[in-house]
Design an enzyme around this catalytic site. Structure first.
Site, short mmCIF file in Angstrom:
data_model
loop_
_atom_site.label_atom_id
_atom_site.label_comp_id
_atom_site.label_asym_id
_atom_site.label_seq_id
_atom_site.Cartn_x
_atom_site.Cartn_y
_atom_site.Cartn_z
CD GLU A 309 -17.55 90.73 33.12
OE1 GLU A 309 -18.43 90.88 32.26
OE2 GLU A 309 -16.34 90.65 32.83
CD GLU A 381 -15.15 85.32 32.05
OE1 GLU A 381 -14.67 86.12 31.21
OE2 GLU A 381 -16.28 85.43 32.53
#
Length: 401
Positions: A309, A381
């Site tokens: 991220e 994820e």
């Protein structure tokens, strides 16, 4: 220092030695010239926040301080500085293997280097001596009928390197990573499905410090539940953890200590904050270099991950290019590469070797799999049980099969 969060200075006998950033990455200092006399004082000042904090905005409990091992090591004046092991074998024809060792020394060195190879069943299968000189030695060994390493059969060979008064053991597993024409991940020529978890170095009792026993218990719990893969979210885990993954058999996606989450103005592509800022390029590269050089000899690692991220930008691209050049065998991962899709006709950046997504509904995953991208699909994820139950597991598993 194996891990200090987030920034520290070191003095020896009152003299300034240096400093380091990169909380979950190793730092080494040569303190020889500072260790004078019989009464030696080491002073470490740890700062909680630094500019490195912008690189470490991982979703995790926040702790600061010295949380991994610290060691003072006395070595021969001329000694082995670095060891890299590579191999070459053909899984389709036989299991004979060539082993290539690159051994670097800290200074110009001359003498003998002894190498013994011990098989997984504890037998000496090779013992040779080599005359060495200079700063680097390249050695080739040939081994017959080697056992291959997988998560199900974690066969490890031990190489003992003797140089001067030192003997250094290095574990090695023979395994080959590739991708089929249909986009399947292959280990030693056979397709493998990754049943994985994202793991933090985190204990409910001791925080960011995790004991050997704690890590071992976690791995045994994973084995009992048929988990075969671990992504080190979102930084390199304790170095001993990787040794245990080699020994017990787990595939590892080793992720560098990088998450610039807090600087993102939104989730859609405003990377100019850090990931495309040239002032930060050396910092981005430093993090992946230190991870790869620390962990390069572990059989368990099948992918390098550039972090988590942190948007997409030129600094991420440079990390990927350097890592592929440094280690062309392992696959490269970075979920943020899908943010480059607009520039590549809807396809993730070609610099990554897997198509990675997080929290995509299984119906969206199914659509993605119909595209003609011949890279493995990696749902890095997808099931995050924080306050809400982790539903939909059956649908995802049906899709995986």
């Amino acid at each position: 220092f194996e891990g200090v969060n987030s920034f520290f200075y070191l003095w020896v006998n009152g003299s300034f030695v240096g400093f380091s950033k990169g909380s979950r990455l190793p730092t080494e200092f040569d303190v020889t010239d500072y260790c004078v006399g019989s009464d030696i004082t080491f002073a470490v000042m740890v700062l909680k926040w630094s500019d490195g904090t912008y690189m470490e905005d991982q979703d995790a409990y926040r702790f600061s301080g010295i949380f991994r091992d610290v060691a003072l090591v006395l070595r021969d004046k001329s000694h082995i500085f670095d060891i890299e092991i590579r191999d070459k074998f053909d899984v389709c024809e036989n299991t004979d293997a060539d082993v290539f060792l690159n051994v670097e020394y800290n200074s110009a060195f001359s003498g003998m280097l002894g190498i013994k190879v011990i098989s997984p069943d504890n037998k000496v299968i090779c013992s040779e001596n080599f005359e060495i000189g200079g700063n680097k030695t390249e050695i080739k060994l040939h081994l017959a009928d080697v056992a291959l390493w997988t998560a199900e059969t974690p066969a490890l060979y031990t190489l003992l390197l003797s140089c001067g008064n030192e003997v250094i053991p290095v574990k090695h597993g023979f395994r080959k990573i590739s991708v089929s024409e249909k986009g399947a991940l292959l280990i030693n020529g056979r397709p493998v499905k990754l049943r994985g978890v994202n793991r933090h170095d985190s204990s409910p009792v001791t925080g960011q410090y995790v004991s050997d026993e704690f890590m071992r218990d976690e791995l045994f719990l994973m084995k009992r539940h048929n988990i075969n893969t671990i992504r080190t979210a979102h930084y390199p885990n304790h170095p001993y953890f990787l040794e245990m993954c080699d020994e017990y058999g787990f595939y590892v996606i080793d992720e560098t200590d990088l998450e610039t989450h807090g600087t993102r103005t939104d989730c859609n592509m405003h990377p100019e904050m850090l990931s495309s800022n040239p002032d930060w390029s050396d910092t981005f590269l430093d993090r992946v270099k230190r991870m790869v050089e620390r962990d390069k000899n572990h059989a368990c690692i099948i992918m390098w991950s550039m972090g988590n991220e942190s948007c997409w930008g030129s600094n991420i691209e440079e990390m990927l290019k350097w890592t592929k050049k440094r280690d062309p065998e392992r696959l490269l991962h970075y979920e943020g590469a899908n943010e480059s899709a607009n520039e590549n006709g809807g396809i993730d950046s070609p610099l990554v070797d897997v198509v990675s997504r997080m929290y995509s509904p299984w119906k969206d995953c199914k659509k993605l799999l119909r595209k003609k991208d011949k890279r493995p699909f990696f749902l890095c994820e997808y099931s995050h049980s924080m306050g809400v139950g982790a539903g939909g597991q059956a649908k995802y598993n049906e899709l995986f099969e």
